[in-house]
Scaffold this active site. Structure first.
Site, PDB file in Angstrom:
ATOM      1  CG  ASP A 275      42.819  37.060  43.641  1.00 32.07           C
ATOM      2  OD1 ASP A 275      42.679  37.969  42.947  1.00 32.07           O
ATOM      3  OD2 ASP A 275      42.317  36.025  43.742  1.00 32.07           O
TER       4      ASP A 275
ATOM      5  CD  GLN B 254      46.097  33.524  41.339  1.00 32.89           C
ATOM      6  OE1 GLN B 254      45.483  33.141  40.520  1.00 32.89           O
ATOM      7  NE2 GLN B 254      46.885  32.646  42.147  1.00 32.89           N
TER       8      GLN B 254
ATOM      9  CD  GLU C 199      35.948  35.300  41.916  1.00 35.27           C
ATOM     10  OE1 GLU C 199      36.372  34.481  40.905  1.00 35.27           O
ATOM     11  OE2 GLU C 199      36.176  36.437  41.915  1.00 35.27           O
TER      12      GLU C 199
HETATM   13  C1  FRU Z   1      39.553  36.329  42.338  1.00 36.99           C
HETATM   14  C2  FRU Z   1      39.813  35.298  41.392  1.00 36.99           C
HETATM   15  C3  FRU Z   1      39.964  33.935  42.152  1.00 36.99           C
HETATM   16  C4  FRU Z   1      40.880  32.918  41.412  1.00 36.99           C
HETATM   17  C5  FRU Z   1      41.867  33.797  41.008  1.00 36.99           C
HETATM   18  C6  FRU Z   1      42.347  33.740  39.499  1.00 36.99           C
HETATM   19  O1  FRU Z   1      39.980  37.467  41.648  1.00 36.99           O
HETATM   20  O2  FRU Z   1      39.155  35.192  40.326  1.00 36.99           O
HETATM   21  O3  FRU Z   1      38.459  33.314  42.259  1.00 36.99           O
HETATM   22  O4  FRU Z   1      41.431  32.043  42.100  1.00 36.99           O
HETATM   23  O5  FRU Z   1      41.099  35.245  40.902  1.00 36.99           O
HETATM   24  O6  FRU Z   1      43.216  34.442  39.241  1.00 36.99           O
END
Ligand code: FRU
Length: 500
Positions: A58, A74, A232
């Site tokens: 993300d 991420q 999410e």
């Molecule tokens: C969405 C997610 C979020 C989480 C992150 C972990 O793709 O699952 O909910 O914070 O990725 O990498």
């Protein structure tokens, strides 16, 4: 969570005993070393953000701070299969030319040992605040909300009294409690967090005056009908005077992951968002977890993850996985969210190609176009017309990705059957042909296509992994009386220089 069986802690003992600064330095060193070896790989994106090496999902913490755009993401610096999530960090003056900075967050505290999960950023008292989810795999609470602060936008210190929200607000709510999105309204900070109650997704609202002390306000919005069991990355925006709630629900319509927006009314007194309708944000095969921010020009800009958890990742052998979308400026038109590539992307344009075609034709447009932008206007009259654009085509024409418009079936489709490595599933989206012309903008990078139709009302994002020599572009057109105006530009590679 559906996918998380393979979630792994890729932490050696050595890393766990380091402090935050040492963990950041180690990840940064690794990233630079890996990137210098991988940057020539023919699957490296030329103008999209992909990770220096290893894993990206993300977009996080999008913000304009001290005259520069910051994009965090991420990031798993040690493995192509996720690993404990860090926050990777790039900055730019113009949303086009990016510089890689040291990762901003590394997991390892008691409250974020298994990952610094998604979140957002705000500028407060000239400092940059990151608000993120501390994730623990097998604990209760599993997810809490945390803060890290920076003066220079490069070095971040985790707040000494983290977590700032120590547990979910109600015992009956699920342990999935993540992805804080913060905005300021009437001098009060508002935060929504994704959650699940009784198998339905919901967004919870908090308020604060200082970003450190938060008070729970109630359920901001929740699923109506089948809108998934977990929401999410919720994001609440006001654009052109209209309110929208952007979500990435898990399990909606029997699909593991998709991203939608809710159109509706914001009831400020009740502190609730009442939805009227929902719509897909992107009709393609690879789009998830979008996030927005407002820049200094007042534009609302969105980035998404240009993959899905279910996508195949053929570049893992080359040592890097995952991209972000191009930045898309959002607008509101008749209750629909409109997405337009940001203006600055025109800086990428190099050599221009222009063709006008009419009638039934089959023509090679260009032999070498690996990274490009297309602007295409298709005119039709009787309704049996079609046009097919063959991208990333090999010399013997066996490898190709085909983007087609069919007036009869009222659809745009992308055929990836012969695209190269990776997923081959083809997908289509409905197109409104009532206007007799159809206009498309297509951004093609080494491993992705983003197609903007109906002046941004419909967008289609997908990944392709062709052979590096497959670079020809062809057009086929047929039917009673079709006409095509096609402009194309070769685009430059700006991502090779992120560490220079
Ligand atoms: C969405 C997610 C979020 C989480 C992150 C972990 O793709 O699952 O909910 O914070 O990725 O990498």
């Amino acid at each position: 969570m559906i996918r998380k069986e393979n979630e792994r802690r890729i932490f050696s003992e050595e890393v766990l005993y380091m402090n935050h600064k040492q963990r950041i330095q180690k990840a940064h060193k690794q990233a630079k070393k890996d990137f210098s070896m991988q940057k020539q790989d023919h699957h490296r994106q030329a103008f999209h953000i992909d990770p220096p090496s290893n894993w990206l999902n993300d977009p996080n913490g999008l913000v304009f701070f001290q005259n520069e755009y910051h994009v965090f993401f991420q990031y798993g610096p040690y493995s192509v299969s996720e690993g404990a999530r860090h926050w990777g960090h790039y900055k730019s003056k113009d949303l086009v030319h990016w510089k890689a900075l040291p990762p901003a967050l590394a997991p390892g505290e008691t409250y974020d040992r298994d990952g610094c999960f998604s979140g957002s950023a705000v500028v407060h008292n000239d400092q940059l605040y990151l608000i993120y989810t501390g994730h623990l795999d097998d604990a209760s609470p599993k997810e809490t909300q945390c803060v890290a602060i920076s003066e220079d936008g490069v070095n971040f210190t985790k707040y000494a009294h983290n977590p700032v929200i120590k547990e979910k607000p109600r015992s009956e709510f699920s342990e999935d409690f993540r992805d804080p999105k913060v905005w300021k309204q009437d001098d009060i900070y508002h935060m929504i967090v994704g959650n699940n109650h009784d198998g339905s997704g919901q967004a919870l609202l908090y308020q604060s005056s200082d970003l450190l002390n938060w008070e729970y306000q109630g359920v901001f919005a929740k699923s109506v009908g089948d809108q998934g069991f977990m929401w999410e990355c919720p994001d609440f925006i006001q654009v052109d005077g209209d309110h929208y709630l952007i979500l990435s629900p898990e399990g909606m319509d029997g699909v593991n992951h998709k991203s939608i927006y809710l159109q509706g009314e914001y009831d400020q007194d009740q502190k609730k968002f009442n939805q009227v309708s929902h719509h897909l944000i992107d009709y393609g095969t690879d789009f998830y977890a979008p996030q927005t921010f407002v820049d200094y020009k007042g534009r609302t800009i969105m980035f998404g993850w240009l993959n899905l958890w279910e996508s195949s990742f053929p570049t893992s052998n080359a040592g890097f996985v995952g991209s972000l979308t191009i930045p898309r400026e959002l607008h509101s038109r008749k209750g629909k969210l409109i997405q337009e590539p940001v203006e600055e992307l025109k800086k990428l344009r190099q050599e221009k190609i222009e063709v006008e075609l009419a009638g039934t034709v089959e023509q090679e447009i260009e032999q070498k176009l690996e990274v490009g932008e297309f602007d295409l206007t298709f005119h039709w009259s009787k309704g049996d017309e079609f046009v097919r654009l063959f991208l990333r085509t090999s010399k013997d024409r066996t490898e190709k990705t085909v983007v087609s418009l069919h007036v009869d079936s009222q659809r745009l489709s992308v055929d990836r059957e012969n695209s190269g490595e990776g997923d081959t599933s083809g997908v289509s989206m409905p197109i409104d042909f009532s206007a007799k012309t159809c206009h498309l903008r297509i951004f093609m990078d080494r491993t992705s296509l983003e197609i903007f139709a109906e002046e941004g009302e419909k967008v289609f994002s997908t990944r392709i992994y062709p052979h590096e020599d497959s670079q020809a572009v062809h057009v086929e057109m047929g039917g009673s009386n079709p006409k095509l105006n096609l402009q194309a530009w070769k685009l430059r590679d700006v991502m090779g220089g992120i560490y220079s």
